[in-house]
Design a protein around this motif. Sequence first.
Motif, PDB file in Angstrom:
ATOM      1  N   LEU A 143       0.813  -1.220   0.000  1.00 50.41           N
ATOM      2  CA  LEU A 143       0.000   0.000   0.000  1.00 50.41           C
ATOM      3  C   LEU A 143       0.849   1.273   0.000  1.00 50.41           C
ATOM      4  O   LEU A 143       0.600   2.175  -0.807  1.00 50.41           O
ATOM      5  N   PRO A 144       1.870   1.381   0.864  1.00 52.22           N
ATOM      6  CA  PRO A 144       2.646   2.628   0.869  1.00 52.22           C
ATOM      7  C   PRO A 144       3.512   2.840  -0.370  1.00 52.22           C
ATOM      8  O   PRO A 144       3.910   3.965  -0.655  1.00 52.22           O
ATOM      9  N   SER A 145       3.811   1.784  -1.112  1.00 51.41           N
ATOM     10  CA  SER A 145       4.584   1.952  -2.340  1.00 51.41           C
ATOM     11  C   SER A 145       3.687   2.229  -3.544  1.00 51.41           C
ATOM     12  O   SER A 145       4.131   2.827  -4.529  1.00 51.41           O
ATOM     13  N   LEU A 146       2.435   1.816  -3.464  1.00 53.95           N
ATOM     14  CA  LEU A 146       1.497   2.039  -4.561  1.00 53.95           C
ATOM     15  C   LEU A 146       0.795   3.387  -4.447  1.00 53.95           C
ATOM     16  O   LEU A 146       0.477   4.018  -5.458  1.00 53.95           O
ATOM     17  N   PHE A 147       0.522   3.829  -3.205  1.00 52.70           N
ATOM     18  CA  PHE A 147      -0.272   5.025  -2.976  1.00 52.70           C
ATOM     19  C   PHE A 147       0.350   5.873  -1.871  1.00 52.70           C
ATOM     20  O   PHE A 147       1.321   5.468  -1.229  1.00 52.70           O
ATOM     21  N   VAL A 148      -0.251   7.030  -1.642  1.00 52.02           N
ATOM     22  CA  VAL A 148       0.120   7.882  -0.514  1.00 52.02           C
ATOM     23  C   VAL A 148      -0.748   7.477   0.670  1.00 52.02           C
ATOM     24  O   VAL A 148      -1.981   7.486   0.564  1.00 52.02           O
ATOM     25  N   VAL A 149      -0.132   7.104   1.768  1.00 53.00           N
ATOM     26  CA  VAL A 149      -0.874   6.633   2.938  1.00 53.00           C
ATOM     27  C   VAL A 149      -0.509   7.501   4.136  1.00 53.00           C
ATOM     28  O   VAL A 149       0.626   7.440   4.631  1.00 53.00           O
ATOM     29  N   HIS A 150      -1.431   8.307   4.573  1.00 53.71           N
ATOM     30  CA  HIS A 150      -1.188   9.173   5.723  1.00 53.71           C
ATOM     31  C   HIS A 150      -1.396   8.405   7.035  1.00 53.71           C
ATOM     32  O   HIS A 150      -2.306   7.573   7.140  1.00 53.71           O
ATOM     33  N   ASN A 151      -0.566   8.691   7.997  1.00 50.59           N
ATOM     34  CA  ASN A 151      -0.657   8.134   9.363  1.00 50.59           C
ATOM     35  C   ASN A 151      -0.280   6.659   9.446  1.00 50.59           C
ATOM     36  O   ASN A 151      -0.597   6.006  10.442  1.00 50.59           O
ATOM     37  N   LEU A 152       0.364   6.129   8.429  1.00 51.88           N
ATOM     38  CA  LEU A 152       0.840   4.749   8.511  1.00 51.88           C
ATOM     39  C   LEU A 152       2.083   4.717   9.394  1.00 51.88           C
ATOM     40  O   LEU A 152       3.084   5.377   9.116  1.00 51.88           O
ATOM     41  N   GLN A 153       2.018   3.945  10.461  1.00 49.79           N
ATOM     42  CA  GLN A 153       3.112   3.865  11.415  1.00 49.79           C
ATOM     43  C   GLN A 153       4.104   2.768  11.003  1.00 49.79           C
ATOM     44  O   GLN A 153       3.755   1.852  10.260  1.00 49.79           O
ATOM     45  N   PRO A 154       5.345   2.845  11.487  1.00 52.19           N
ATOM     46  CA  PRO A 154       6.309   1.768  11.195  1.00 52.19           C
ATOM     47  C   PRO A 154       5.775   0.420  11.672  1.00 52.19           C
ATOM     48  O   PRO A 154       5.036   0.343  12.653  1.00 52.19           O
ATOM     49  N   ALA A 155       6.125  -0.638  10.952  1.00 53.79           N
ATOM     50  CA  ALA A 155       5.616  -1.974  11.286  1.00 53.79           C
ATOM     51  C   ALA A 155       5.941  -2.361  12.723  1.00 53.79           C
ATOM     52  O   ALA A 155       5.149  -3.031  13.395  1.00 53.79           O
ATOM     53  N   HIS A 156       7.115  -1.923  13.224  1.00 58.57           N
ATOM     54  CA  HIS A 156       7.510  -2.310  14.581  1.00 58.57           C
ATOM     55  C   HIS A 156       6.697  -1.586  15.652  1.00 58.57           C
ATOM     56  O   HIS A 156       6.823  -1.889  16.835  1.00 58.57           O
ATOM     57  N   ALA A 157       5.862  -0.601  15.246  1.00 56.15           N
ATOM     58  CA  ALA A 157       5.030   0.107  16.225  1.00 56.15           C
ATOM     59  C   ALA A 157       3.917  -0.787  16.760  1.00 56.15           C
ATOM     60  O   ALA A 157       3.305  -0.479  17.789  1.00 56.15           O
ATOM     61  N   GLY A 158       3.627  -1.868  16.053  1.00 60.08           N
ATOM     62  CA  GLY A 158       2.638  -2.832  16.537  1.00 60.08           C
ATOM     63  C   GLY A 158       1.202  -2.364  16.457  1.00 60.08           C
ATOM     64  O   GLY A 158       0.357  -2.800  17.252  1.00 60.08           O
ATOM     65  N   ILE A 159       0.864  -1.497  15.498  1.00 62.70           N
ATOM     66  CA  ILE A 159      -0.515  -1.031  15.337  1.00 62.70           C
ATOM     67  C   ILE A 159      -1.346  -2.174  14.755  1.00 62.70           C
ATOM     68  O   ILE A 159      -0.986  -2.754  13.730  1.00 62.70           O
ATOM     69  N   ALA A 160      -2.456  -2.477  15.398  1.00 62.92           N
ATOM     70  CA  ALA A 160      -3.262  -3.637  15.002  1.00 62.92           C
ATOM     71  C   ALA A 160      -3.990  -3.390  13.676  1.00 62.92           C
ATOM     72  O   ALA A 160      -4.408  -2.271  13.367  1.00 62.92           O
ATOM     73  N   VAL A 161      -4.116  -4.453  12.907  1.00 62.85           N
ATOM     74  CA  VAL A 161      -4.913  -4.448  11.674  1.00 62.85           C
ATOM     75  C   VAL A 161      -6.060  -5.422  11.892  1.00 62.85           C
ATOM     76  O   VAL A 161      -5.856  -6.630  11.988  1.00 62.85           O
ATOM     77  N   TRP A 162      -7.272  -4.880  12.000  1.00 65.85           N
ATOM     78  CA  TRP A 162      -8.446  -5.706  12.248  1.00 65.85           C
ATOM     79  C   TRP A 162      -9.185  -6.001  10.948  1.00 65.85           C
ATOM     80  O   TRP A 162      -9.003  -5.331   9.934  1.00 65.85           O
ATOM     81  N   GLU A 163     -10.031  -7.001  11.005  1.00 66.97           N
ATOM     82  CA  GLU A 163     -10.769  -7.414   9.808  1.00 66.97           C
ATOM     83  C   GLU A 163     -11.610  -6.273   9.245  1.00 66.97           C
ATOM     84  O   GLU A 163     -11.744  -6.130   8.028  1.00 66.97           O
ATOM     85  N   GLU A 164     -12.186  -5.443  10.126  1.00 64.75           N
ATOM     86  CA  GLU A 164     -13.004  -4.325   9.653  1.00 64.75           C
ATOM     87  C   GLU A 164     -12.180  -3.365   8.800  1.00 64.75           C
ATOM     88  O   GLU A 164     -12.673  -2.837   7.803  1.00 64.75           O
ATOM     89  N   LEU A 165     -10.935  -3.147   9.202  1.00 65.40           N
ATOM     90  CA  LEU A 165     -10.059  -2.266   8.426  1.00 65.40           C
ATOM     91  C   LEU A 165      -9.816  -2.833   7.038  1.00 65.40           C
ATOM     92  O   LEU A 165      -9.864  -2.109   6.031  1.00 65.40           O
ATOM     93  N   VAL A 166      -9.592  -4.127   6.946  1.00 66.67           N
ATOM     94  CA  VAL A 166      -9.342  -4.771   5.647  1.00 66.67           C
ATOM     95  C   VAL A 166     -10.591  -4.687   4.770  1.00 66.67           C
ATOM     96  O   VAL A 166     -10.511  -4.393   3.569  1.00 66.67           O
ATOM     97  N   ASP A 167     -11.762  -4.930   5.367  1.00 71.59           N
ATOM     98  CA  ASP A 167     -13.014  -4.799   4.612  1.00 71.59           C
ATOM     99  C   ASP A 167     -13.193  -3.381   4.088  1.00 71.59           C
ATOM    100  O   ASP A 167     -13.546  -3.171   2.920  1.00 71.59           O
TER     101      ASP A 167
END
Length: 321
Positions: free
Chosen positions: A115-139
């Motif tokens: 996603l960050p290489s294909l588009f501009v994504v605001h507020n995306l934190q580094p992977a090591h920050a441990g921000i959860a990705v829930w099913e609702e977000l993917v939907d």
Amino acid sequence: MKHLKKFLSRLQTFELRLIQRKVAVGPYGQQEVTGYDLRHETHYDEAALFESEFRLLSQMAALDLLSLHHKQLQLVLEQVTEIEERFRTFWVHFHNHAPGYGQAYPTCYLEQLGLPSLFVVHNLQPAHAGIAVWEELVDDLGETVKLRETILASFRRHIAVLLPTSEQQALISDEAAPARLVTGFPRFVDGVPESLFEILKGYFTAEDQEQLLSLLQENRSPSSPLLFHGNGNQLADAFKQLYEANLIIGCLKSDLEEWIASHFAYVFRKQQRTLPPGYLAAIISSNAKPCQSPILDVRKQPGGTYAVYPVLRTQKNYNGQ
């Protein structure tokens, strides 16, 4: 031109939000977890304003096209085509990185999608920050991309109207007129329409079932897109299996994708959703990971022919209530 620039920029920009949610820990405890949220960028419930504003921006951008000459329009068309290609790439990653049944999405899931290489994504934190990705977000991510594809397809049609006809383009470029494009529609091998209908009918209302059978048997277009009450990838996977077993003939995969997009929609959170060709292409025309919850199975028989069988564990019985 300001609306055109804003529209093309907005198409490629995602505004993530961070929210807090309590999740169960152990048999009795709870823990507050930070996760990503994109509900405000989908087109249902309270976020309907997003779709309205997006469509208005598209309409204003279309007005900006009126002042452009031929070469400028061609440049805009190239940009639109490039964005469409990125959407297709997104869908291939989306299908290939779906976790197994019951598995949680990893915190690096958005990076896995590219996603960050294909588009501009605001507020995306580094992977090591441990921000959860829930099913609702993917939907919600899938829904906002489908919305963007649908609006972009409409915008492309505005460009096509303003571009010269093929004969005029030939005069402008002093080249021979391009060959006429011949498209086909899917034709099913004898017996397949009836077998497929028996498997699919439980996913459609009684009203749509009659039109579904006419579509499969005679390619008679329904009065409006037929609503599939299941996941869009299940429907696309069903047609892909039939095509690859040569039970659908007479068309290219791209024709099949356009045919599905024109004649079918699906239900998500009690609302009708479209099936953009880019989404379908990522399933049908790529080597994306197979659907994890198929509704049918095409099996080769001892004599070398193929037969269609329902996958009983996913069968539905939609009664319209």
